[in-house]
Scaffold this active site. Structure first.
Site, PDB file in Angstrom:
ATOM      1  N   CYS A   2     -54.751  77.813 -24.286  1.00 22.68           N
ATOM      2  CA  CYS A   2     -55.405  78.787 -25.159  1.00 22.68           C
ATOM      3  C   CYS A   2     -54.881  80.213 -24.947  1.00 22.68           C
ATOM      4  O   CYS A   2     -54.581  80.600 -23.824  1.00 22.68           O
ATOM      5  CB  CYS A   2     -56.892  78.819 -24.879  1.00 22.68           C
ATOM      6  SG  CYS A   2     -57.649  77.217 -24.829  1.00 22.68           S
ATOM      7  N   ARG A  28     -47.510  78.678 -25.554  1.00 21.88           N
ATOM      8  CA  ARG A  28     -48.339  78.155 -24.461  1.00 21.88           C
ATOM      9  C   ARG A  28     -48.930  76.790 -24.800  1.00 21.88           C
ATOM     10  O   ARG A  28     -49.398  76.087 -23.909  1.00 21.88           O
ATOM     11  CB  ARG A  28     -49.481  79.129 -24.163  1.00 21.88           C
ATOM     12  CG  ARG A  28     -49.008  80.452 -23.585  1.00 21.88           C
ATOM     13  CD  ARG A  28     -50.101  81.482 -23.682  1.00 21.88           C
ATOM     14  NE  ARG A  28     -51.226  81.178 -22.833  1.00 21.88           N
ATOM     15  CZ  ARG A  28     -51.501  81.802 -21.696  1.00 21.88           C
ATOM     16  NH1 ARG A  28     -50.706  82.745 -21.278  1.00 21.88           N
ATOM     17  NH2 ARG A  28     -52.545  81.499 -20.976  1.00 21.88           N
ATOM     18  N   TRP A  74     -56.557  75.112 -27.214  1.00 14.56           N
ATOM     19  CA  TRP A  74     -56.043  73.801 -26.785  1.00 14.56           C
ATOM     20  C   TRP A  74     -57.287  73.015 -26.396  1.00 14.56           C
ATOM     21  O   TRP A  74     -57.981  73.364 -25.444  1.00 14.56           O
ATOM     22  CB  TRP A  74     -55.104  73.988 -25.590  1.00 14.56           C
ATOM     23  CG  TRP A  74     -54.353  72.757 -25.190  1.00 14.56           C
ATOM     24  CD1 TRP A  74     -53.161  72.324 -25.699  1.00 14.56           C
ATOM     25  CD2 TRP A  74     -54.718  71.807 -24.191  1.00 14.56           C
ATOM     26  NE1 TRP A  74     -52.773  71.166 -25.079  1.00 14.56           N
ATOM     27  CE2 TRP A  74     -53.704  70.816 -24.158  1.00 14.56           C
ATOM     28  CE3 TRP A  74     -55.796  71.677 -23.320  1.00 14.56           C
ATOM     29  CZ2 TRP A  74     -53.745  69.729 -23.280  1.00 14.56           C
ATOM     30  CZ3 TRP A  74     -55.838  70.600 -22.455  1.00 14.56           C
ATOM     31  CH2 TRP A  74     -54.821  69.636 -22.438  1.00 14.56           C
ATOM     32  N   ASN A  98     -61.133  81.828 -23.216  1.00 13.82           N
ATOM     33  CA  ASN A  98     -60.197  80.948 -22.503  1.00 13.82           C
ATOM     34  C   ASN A  98     -60.879  80.493 -21.228  1.00 13.82           C
ATOM     35  O   ASN A  98     -61.536  81.302 -20.565  1.00 13.82           O
ATOM     36  CB  ASN A  98     -58.938  81.717 -22.084  1.00 13.82           C
ATOM     37  CG  ASN A  98     -57.972  81.881 -23.222  1.00 13.82           C
ATOM     38  OD1 ASN A  98     -58.225  81.401 -24.323  1.00 13.82           O
ATOM     39  ND2 ASN A  98     -56.878  82.567 -22.951  1.00 13.82           N
ATOM     40  N   GLY A  99     -60.664  79.239 -20.839  1.00 10.90           N
ATOM     41  CA  GLY A  99     -61.258  78.741 -19.609  1.00 10.90           C
ATOM     42  C   GLY A  99     -62.275  77.659 -19.911  1.00 10.90           C
ATOM     43  O   GLY A  99     -62.342  77.149 -21.035  1.00 10.90           O
ATOM     44  N   GLU A 476     -37.088  65.023 -12.195  1.00  9.08           N
ATOM     45  CA  GLU A 476     -37.111  66.137 -13.144  1.00  9.08           C
ATOM     46  C   GLU A 476     -36.384  65.746 -14.434  1.00  9.08           C
ATOM     47  O   GLU A 476     -36.820  66.098 -15.536  1.00  9.08           O
ATOM     48  CB  GLU A 476     -36.480  67.382 -12.494  1.00  9.08           C
ATOM     49  CG  GLU A 476     -36.348  68.596 -13.380  1.00  9.08           C
ATOM     50  CD  GLU A 476     -37.659  69.134 -13.956  1.00  9.08           C
ATOM     51  OE1 GLU A 476     -38.740  68.692 -13.534  1.00  9.08           O
ATOM     52  OE2 GLU A 476     -37.590  69.980 -14.867  1.00  9.08           O
ATOM     53  N   LYS A 480     -38.043  65.759 -18.228  1.00  5.43           N
ATOM     54  CA  LYS A 480     -37.507  66.503 -19.387  1.00  5.43           C
ATOM     55  C   LYS A 480     -37.461  65.596 -20.612  1.00  5.43           C
ATOM     56  O   LYS A 480     -37.857  65.981 -21.699  1.00  5.43           O
ATOM     57  CB  LYS A 480     -36.078  67.009 -19.125  1.00  5.43           C
ATOM     58  CG  LYS A 480     -35.872  68.230 -18.268  1.00  5.43           C
ATOM     59  CD  LYS A 480     -36.670  69.425 -18.616  1.00  5.43           C
ATOM     60  CE  LYS A 480     -37.916  69.438 -17.858  1.00  5.43           C
ATOM     61  NZ  LYS A 480     -38.850  70.195 -17.505  1.00  5.43           N
ATOM     62  N   GLU A 483     -41.022  64.687 -21.965  1.00  2.00           N
ATOM     63  CA  GLU A 483     -41.747  65.841 -22.511  1.00  2.00           C
ATOM     64  C   GLU A 483     -41.338  66.145 -23.951  1.00  2.00           C
ATOM     65  O   GLU A 483     -42.189  66.421 -24.791  1.00  2.00           O
ATOM     66  CB  GLU A 483     -41.428  67.113 -21.692  1.00  2.00           C
ATOM     67  CG  GLU A 483     -42.180  67.256 -20.406  1.00  2.00           C
ATOM     68  CD  GLU A 483     -41.790  68.548 -19.677  1.00  2.00           C
ATOM     69  OE1 GLU A 483     -42.681  69.345 -19.368  1.00  2.00           O
ATOM     70  OE2 GLU A 483     -40.585  68.763 -19.415  1.00  2.00           O
ATOM     71  N   HIS A 499     -37.824  45.711  -6.258  1.00  2.00           N
ATOM     72  CA  HIS A 499     -39.199  45.375  -5.843  1.00  2.00           C
ATOM     73  C   HIS A 499     -40.154  45.394  -7.020  1.00  2.00           C
ATOM     74  O   HIS A 499     -41.367  45.519  -6.820  1.00  2.00           O
ATOM     75  CB  HIS A 499     -39.646  46.324  -4.731  1.00  2.00           C
ATOM     76  CG  HIS A 499     -38.786  46.215  -3.509  1.00  2.00           C
ATOM     77  ND1 HIS A 499     -38.817  45.114  -2.677  1.00  2.00           N
ATOM     78  CD2 HIS A 499     -37.821  47.026  -3.015  1.00  2.00           C
ATOM     79  CE1 HIS A 499     -37.926  45.265  -1.718  1.00  2.00           C
ATOM     80  NE2 HIS A 499     -37.306  46.425  -1.903  1.00  2.00           N
ATOM     81  N   LYS A 595     -47.749  75.217 -22.091  1.00  2.00           N
ATOM     82  CA  LYS A 595     -46.842  75.899 -21.162  1.00  2.00           C
ATOM     83  C   LYS A 595     -47.591  76.340 -19.908  1.00  2.00           C
ATOM     84  O   LYS A 595     -47.078  76.286 -18.804  1.00  2.00           O
ATOM     85  CB  LYS A 595     -46.248  77.124 -21.866  1.00  2.00           C
ATOM     86  CG  LYS A 595     -45.265  77.918 -21.036  1.00  2.00           C
ATOM     87  CD  LYS A 595     -43.952  77.197 -20.964  1.00  2.00           C
ATOM     88  CE  LYS A 595     -42.972  77.808 -20.010  1.00  2.00           C
ATOM     89  NZ  LYS A 595     -41.955  76.829 -19.589  1.00  2.00           N
TER      90      LYS A 595
HETATM   91  C1  G6P Z   1     -47.152  72.591 -17.510  1.00  2.05           C
HETATM   92  C2  G6P Z   1     -45.807  72.907 -18.114  1.00  2.05           C
HETATM   93  C3  G6P Z   1     -44.703  72.478 -17.154  1.00  2.05           C
HETATM   94  C4  G6P Z   1     -44.895  73.146 -15.800  1.00  2.05           C
HETATM   95  C5  G6P Z   1     -46.300  72.877 -15.229  1.00  2.05           C
HETATM   96  C6  G6P Z   1     -46.586  73.779 -14.036  1.00  2.05           C
HETATM   97  O1  G6P Z   1     -47.326  71.220 -17.426  1.00  2.05           O
HETATM   98  O2  G6P Z   1     -45.653  72.234 -19.349  1.00  2.05           O
HETATM   99  O3  G6P Z   1     -43.455  72.859 -17.681  1.00  2.05           O
HETATM  100  O4  G6P Z   1     -43.948  72.662 -14.909  1.00  2.05           O
HETATM  101  O5  G6P Z   1     -47.295  73.190 -16.217  1.00  2.05           O
HETATM  102  O6  G6P Z   1     -46.596  75.101 -14.472  1.00  2.05           O
HETATM  103  P1  G6P Z   1     -46.317  76.356 -13.565  1.00  2.05           P
HETATM  104  O7  G6P Z   1     -46.455  77.524 -14.494  1.00  2.05           O
HETATM  105  O8  G6P Z   1     -47.367  76.356 -12.486  1.00  2.05           O
HETATM  106  O9  G6P Z   1     -44.955  76.221 -13.001  1.00  2.05           O
END
Ligand code: G6P
Length: 600
Positions: A2, A28, A74, A98-99, A476, A480, A483, A499, A595
């Protein structure tokens, strides 16, 4: 997640400010949007599910206003529809929030007994009703906000307009970021200063349990006790242009390409004068162990650091997901340094874990990208990555900046605890200084990534494998791809395949491996032969000039493990990117993701 924007002005129409602010916060992640503003002496509310552009189209083009609040939501409590979208309004009070109000059920029960009824399923409407309840009871804004802050459990950044006080915006804050931007005769409130950089780079930061009255002429910030606070006025030097994608089709591609410079920019302050600069990093030899906490990509950066701390400097290092950390025995002690990694510095789980460590008076260090963020203030020591604004939800340049900074921290630690010689450290420093030369050919190899993407983009399952450091990097890589392309992708330790997971391998299942550690490579190659025998299509990232006609091979330059981490990840990032482009997904704003994850 949000985002909020509010503005009040003496002489300008604030509606464009609100819409521009919301657009700048879109990255975000959100699923509905809304705005409330003064029109003909009444509060007019417009809300919609979906995008800010849809909200903009719903607004009457000729409307102008001098005071308003706006929100991207969100969904947490209740579906993403226009009823649940903010602003919410109850009698005299209109708010965006927000929150999460954790005790909203108890408050709702209490208010229902007072004859309040609710239209939405949100905790925010309950918060709005509570503010109205106190306002009607006390007929005094200070008392209303104080009572609200004492009653509510949870987190909030709230902007409030009161019907018979229409020159003022009221804002209050606990555990969700809120800044008040200052300009001439117009003051603008937002959850992130970057949303309003077009209008100002001067701002106040509210701390927890603080609130403010903001009008066109003044900002009065108070503590929950009602004392007026003299807060520092901050200035940020980010250019508004950092938030534009230029000639790139997506922010993600722009940010991947920016890694040519962001990695060196991050580590340069600690290597520019050779070994002397390394000494400016915190001395970790006073700790027996290192613990690392983060979420998502930041957690994966922590795993790379664990490998380096343990294998290179013989220092034990545990890495935890922030969401798990609070609910387990962490053996916290003053001899253990806990490092918190976060791009945004606002991730709710990471903040909660940090508060836990601080409550036990144990030492903390932050690796943070966004300056002036909550975590940067809470940690004992903060080291900043210099990745710049990262707009795409899928993190790329922030990850490599985190990994590079952690590598340099390990390097300085290794020098201090004598597990790394001065000569070796100087070699690594030279490698970092030539990072642009090493990384550019990998960034430019579009043909290879696109041809892999063409082979895999119709698949629904994708396996990533590796051993040791390569396993952590493949985690990682798999993140990617899932996502942004929505292809189910998982990473496995190559040795674990037999296994269980190998049962999932069938004809043409894509398997992407990295094998960049010469003593582990033969074993990973054997595992690849096993999946090849079961029909898999193999893609291999390696640095040995390994040749095998049955695999598609991507060669990366041979370097130390300190640099390798940021090289191996480039093909992973670009394969994910081009695959997602072929699938036509919303690359910068993938569905359901945010984000900055500001709820636990
Ligand atoms: C969300 C984002 C990720 C990020 C994670 C942690 O899931 O989509 O890209 O790695 O939060 O965020 P931060 O800001 O704490 O690195």
């Amino acid at each position: 997640m949000c985002g909020i924007v509010g503005a009040v002005s003496k002489n300008r129409n604030i509606l464009p400010i609100l819409i521009t602010g919301l657009k700048n916060l879109e990255y975000r992640g959100y699923d509905s949007a809304g705005v409330a503003y003064l029109k003909n002496n009444k509060i007019n509310i417009v809300k919609t599910s979906g995008k800010v552009s849809k909200l903009e189209n719903k607004l009457n083009k000729s409307d102008e206003s001098n005071i308003g609040i706006a929100h991207t939501r969100w969904a947490t409590h209740g579906k993403a529809n226009s009823v649940n979208a903010h602003p919410h309004r109850v009698n005299h009070i209109t708010i965006v929030h927000n929150g999460i109000i954790e005790n909203f059920k108890e408050i709702k029960d209490m208010l229902e007994k007072e004859n309040y009824s609710f239209k939405s399923s949100t905790d925010t409407e309950v918060g709005c009703a509570l503010l109205n309840y106190y306002y009607e009871k006390f007929n005094d804004v200070d008392k209303t906000i104080k009572a609200f802050m004492n009653k509510v459990i949870g987190s909030y950044a709230i902007l409030m307009i009161i019907d018979n006080d229409l020159d003022n915006l009221y804002v209050m804050k606990k555990e969700s970021p809120l800044v008040i931007g200052i300009t001439d005769k117009t003051n603008i409130v937002a959850s992130d200063i970057r949303a309003i950089l077009k209008y100002t780079n001067k701002y106040y930061i509210l701390d927890d349990f603080e609130y403010a009255r903001v009008n066109a002429n003044e900002v009065v910030i108070k503590s929950v006790k009602g004392d007026i606070l003299n807060k520092e006025l901050h200035t940020i030097d980010i250019k508004d242009s950092d938030n534009y994608k230029g000639h790139y089709k997506h922010y993600m591609l722009k940010e991947i390409m920016e890694q040519k410079t962001t990695i060196l920019k991050t580590v340069l302050p600690f290597i520019k004068e050779g070994l002397d600069s390394l000494k400016t990093l915190p001395d970790l030899t006073k700790y027996k162990e290192i613990t690392i906490v983060g979420c998502g990509t930041a957690y994966h950066a922590g795993l790379v650091a664990k490998y380096l701390f343990e294998e290179v400097t013989n220092t034990r290092c545990n890495v935890y997901l922030a969401s798990e950390f609070r609910y387990q025995n962490n053996f916290l002690s003053k001899d253990t340094l806990t490092i918190f990694i976060s791009q945004s510095g606002e991730t709710a789980d990471t903040i909660a874990a940090l508060k836990l460590v601080k409550s036990k008076n144990c030492p903390t260090l932050g690796i943070i990208n966004v300056e002036d963020s909550t975590i940067s203030y809470l940690v004992d020591t903060c080291l900043y990555t210099k990745a710049g604004s990262e707009i795409a939800v899928a993190s790329t340049k922030a990850y490599t900046a985190q990994v590079a900074l952690l590598s340099i921290l390990v390097l300085s630690h290794g020098l201090r605890n004598k597990t790394i010689s001065r000569d070796r450290a100087l070699e690594v420093i030279d490698e970092f200084k030539s990072i642009e030369k090493l990384i550019t050919p990998l960034l430019n190899d579009k043909d290879t990534y696109l041809s892999i993407a063409k082979n895999i983009y119709k698949e629904e399952d994708f396996f990533y494998i590796g051993r040791g450091l390569d396993y952590y990097l493949s985690m990682e890589g798999a993140l990617k791809l899932k996502e942004i392309s929505y292809i189910h992708s998982e990473s496995y330790s190559a040795g674990e395949l037999k296994h269980g997971t190998i049962s999932l391998i069938k004809k043409n299942t894509p398997v992407l491996a990295s094998a960049t550690n010469s003593c582990l490579n033969p074993k990973t190659i054997s595992n690849l032969k096993e999946v090849l025998a079961r029909g898999a299509d193999i893609y291999l990232i390696c640095n040995d000039n390994y040749k095998d006609d049955t695999f598609t091979i991507i060669n990366i330059p041979r370097t130390s493990e300190f640099i390798k981490t940021v090289l191996v990840i480039i093909p992973y990032q670009l394969i994910a990117y081009y695959t997602a482009t072929l699938r036509g997904t919303d690359i910068d704003k993938p569905k359901n993701l945010a984000k900055s994850v500001t709820v636990e």
